[in-house]
Design a protein around this motif. Structure first.
Motif, mmCIF file in Angstrom:
data_model
loop_
_atom_site.group_PDB
_atom_site.id
_atom_site.type_symbol
_atom_site.label_atom_id
_atom_site.label_comp_id
_atom_site.label_asym_id
_atom_site.label_seq_id
_atom_site.Cartn_x
_atom_site.Cartn_y
_atom_site.Cartn_z
ATOM 1 N N GLU A 14 83.636 -18.423 39.190
ATOM 2 C CA GLU A 14 83.522 -19.768 38.410
ATOM 3 C C GLU A 14 83.983 -19.566 37.192
ATOM 4 O O GLU A 14 84.243 -20.501 36.511
ATOM 5 C CB GLU A 14 82.130 -20.235 38.332
ATOM 6 N N LEU A 15 84.669 -18.480 36.856
ATOM 7 C CA LEU A 15 85.076 -18.491 35.306
ATOM 8 C C LEU A 15 86.480 -17.808 35.102
ATOM 9 O O LEU A 15 87.208 -17.332 36.141
ATOM 10 C CB LEU A 15 84.098 -17.219 34.438
ATOM 11 N N THR A 37 82.646 -23.461 29.302
ATOM 12 C CA THR A 37 82.302 -23.138 30.657
ATOM 13 C C THR A 37 81.475 -21.888 30.876
ATOM 14 O O THR A 37 80.846 -21.700 31.818
ATOM 15 C CB THR A 37 83.936 -22.648 31.009
ATOM 16 N N THR A 56 79.846 -14.785 42.004
ATOM 17 C CA THR A 56 79.952 -16.266 40.943
ATOM 18 C C THR A 56 80.807 -15.859 39.684
ATOM 19 O O THR A 56 81.306 -17.053 39.156
ATOM 20 C CB THR A 56 78.460 -16.658 40.538
ATOM 21 N N ASP A 58 77.959 -22.936 29.815
ATOM 22 C CA ASP A 58 77.418 -23.663 31.249
ATOM 23 C C ASP A 58 77.101 -23.000 32.591
ATOM 24 O O ASP A 58 76.101 -22.945 33.227
ATOM 25 C CB ASP A 58 78.304 -24.767 31.678
ATOM 26 N N TYR A 59 77.977 -21.895 32.757
ATOM 27 C CA TYR A 59 77.763 -20.969 33.838
ATOM 28 C C TYR A 59 76.479 -19.928 33.522
ATOM 29 O O TYR A 59 75.719 -20.021 34.480
ATOM 30 C CB TYR A 59 78.976 -19.965 33.798
ATOM 31 N N THR A 60 76.348 -19.754 32.226
ATOM 32 C CA THR A 60 75.064 -18.850 31.892
ATOM 33 C C THR A 60 73.774 -19.547 32.069
ATOM 34 O O THR A 60 72.771 -18.878 32.820
ATOM 35 C CB THR A 60 75.067 -18.189 30.649
ATOM 36 N N THR A 118 73.557 -22.230 34.117
ATOM 37 C CA THR A 118 73.411 -22.489 35.863
ATOM 38 C C THR A 118 72.822 -21.274 36.514
ATOM 39 O O THR A 118 71.950 -21.603 37.335
ATOM 40 C CB THR A 118 74.689 -23.032 35.994
ATOM 41 N N HIS A 119 73.476 -19.910 36.065
ATOM 42 C CA HIS A 119 72.940 -18.936 37.010
ATOM 43 C C HIS A 119 71.862 -17.997 36.400
ATOM 44 O O HIS A 119 71.104 -17.292 37.029
ATOM 45 C CB HIS A 119 74.333 -18.101 36.987
#
Length: 521
Positions: A12-13, A217, A8, A220-222, A224-225
């Motif tokens: 995603e990054l 980004t 991921t 938000d990724y952190t 979300t996961h």
């Protein structure tokens, strides 16, 4: 060897578009692709059986040629692209700009039993973030990282883990004490693992560059996961995220204080966003109980990261993370409220932890004085922290002051110093402690059981690690395995291992690697 690959982070990054492995400033990206360096004669020395099981690896798989090659960087696992993360950080209180994974290369992410694991090699070669270094690691520091991360897990301290320790077969030039005496040492590689290796510095570098888009980004990724229970990313969620990071970081440092662990280099790039102990460099455990002790020679003058200051340094580091997140939240008050919450919560959590160490299961207002008086008397003469608290569990309500002091006598480095004023201090404290124990309804046996569950009998003292290093340098790895097994059960009596329940030997008092450590690895 099969892994359920879930990359991921790289999917995603934003990636650094430049593929060349040259030192440079990386902007508008969270990582750079990089290939580990092939080694001349890799050899796996040890594998954590527990960590292998967590990853779903069988005995046959961990002894395979493929395992050796993948986890020494000599083969890239199929359908993966290794990478190094971009981050910055405050080092010893000063902003250092871009730092990044200078000697760590992330291999891939895998999921097993619904748990996410990122696997990373430390010492597998240079990256764009290596600055003037070679990206390699030596056996000395690799043994310390391997043993300590697994030991901390079994102590119940939030931590990254270690899967394997290997020799590269190459020689690596290092100046251990930064004093101009460089020498070649055996090269080594540790595979370490965690849910994520994200640090405060990953967010700081983007904020420092004013790159709000990439910062959002990444945050938000952190969420979300890794913090999905907080809900979808929003300004409110960002505040909740910061509060949970503060909570986890507080829990982590309370555990450090409980077991007497000193990290040694609490820069913001060494602070995990998940509240894990990360980056085992010049760490150590308290021998004599000394709030002013740090094992890091680089920090010897100012002692910024000394044992007694660790909770306040976590707060300082949280301030720096708050400054980064402010760019997304655009309000200072909610962030300030979290920082105030940490300051209010720490004394409560610390007192609760100390009550447990002392075997006090009820709460009395006078407990604060009992704890502060103990912290003072422990400094009157060199007293081993681990041994003192472990032996305290055998004291019963019926003991006299004289008996109580006798029962913990093994913790004193120089028992002959317990005379006159020092003896009076100890007698007064034990009288107060015995009086306080009369308020407890728990039986002596139950008290002992509960105290022994929070006061370890065995910790990885620096001299123990050094003995394993000295043997390993000669090609003997039996002590490495002995310590690995010992530290799996740090709260158990283990009568066969009683020799390790001992004060630091005198030969180790001022020996490099035992009392003096540097960041050199």
């Amino acid at each position: 060897m099969k892994f359920n690959i879930q990359n991921t982070f790289t999917k995603e990054l934003p990636a650094d578009p430049i593929q060349e492995n040259t030192r440079r400033q990386i902007t508008e990206a969270c990582f750079s692709y990089v290939t580990p360096k092939k080694t001349s004669n890799p050899k796996v020395l040890h594998v954590s059986d527990e960590m292998a099981k967590e990853l779903g690896l069988s005995e046959e798989e961990i002894t395979s040629e493929e395992f050796k090659n993948v986890f020494t960087g000599n083969k890239v696992y199929s359908n993966t692209q290794p990478y190094a993360m971009c981050y910055g950080g405050h080092q010893f209180g000063h902003w250092a700009g871009q730092l990044g994974d200078g000697r760590a290369i992330n291999l891939f992410e895998t999921v097993h039993n619904n748990k996410n694991w990122a696997l990373q090699l430390k010492g597998a070669g240079e990256t764009p973030y290596s600055r003037t270094a070679d990206g390699l690691a030596v056996l000395r520091s690799s043994i310390r990282e391997y043993l300590c991360s697994e030991a901390m897990h079994h102590l119940g301290v939030p931590t990254t883990r270690a899967l394997s320790l290997a020799l590269s077969g190459d020689q690596v030039l290092r100046d251990v004490m930064y004093n101009g005496n460089a020498a070649y040492e055996k090269g080594a590689i540790v595979c370490r693992t965690a849910e994520s290796f994200l640090r405060f510095g990953n967010y700081q570098i983007l904020a420092a560059r004013g790159d709000v888009k990439t910062l959002k980004t990444l945050v938000d990724y952190t969420i979300t996961h890794h913090f999905s229970h907080l809900g979808k990313p929003s300004k409110e969620t960002y505040v909740s995220f910061f509060k949970e990071v503060a909570d986890r970081s507080l829990d982590m440092v309370i555990h450090w204080q409980r077991v007497g662990f000193v990290h040694g280099v609490m820069n913001t790039d060494n602070m995990s966003i998940l509240g894990l102990t990360i980056d085992y460099g010049p760490y150590g455990w308290l021998e004599g109980y000394d709030h002013g002790w740090t094992p890091n020679t680089t920090d010897n003058t100012h002692k910024r990261y000394r044992y007694g200051s660790q909770p306040e340094i976590v707060l300082w580091n949280l301030y720096q993370l708050a400054n980064a997140l402010y760019l997304l939240i655009e309000e200072a008050k909610p962030l300030e409220a979290v920082l105030e919450y940490y300051q209010e919560k720490f004394p409560e959590k610390y007192m609760q932890m100390m009550r447990e160490k002392l075997g006090l299961f009820s709460s009395k207002e006078s407990d604060g004085k009992l704890v502060s008086d103990l912290e003072e008397v422990l400094k009157k003469t060199e007293t081993d922290m681990t041994i003192f608290f472990r032996l305290l569990a055998v004291i019963s309500k019926e003991d006299t002051v004289e008996n109580a002091i006798k029962k913990i006598e093994k913790a004193f480095y120089t028992p002959s110093e317990i005379v006159d004023e020092v003896k009076l201090f100890w007698e007064t404290w034990f009288q107060n402690y015995l009086d306080r124990m009369q308020n407890e309804t728990v039986s002596d046996e139950d008290k002992k059981t509960k105290m022994n569950a929070v006061n370890p009998k065995y910790v990885l003292r620096n001299y123990m690690a050094q003995l394993a290093i000295d043997d390993a340098d000669k090609g003997n790895y039996s002590l490495l395995n002995e310590l690995y097994l010992l530290l799996k059960n740090p709260y158990d009596e283990q009568p066969e291992n009683e020799k390790w329940f001992a004060k630091r030997p005198e030969w180790a008092r001022n020996k490099v690697g035992c009392s003096m450590l540097s960041c050199s690895s």
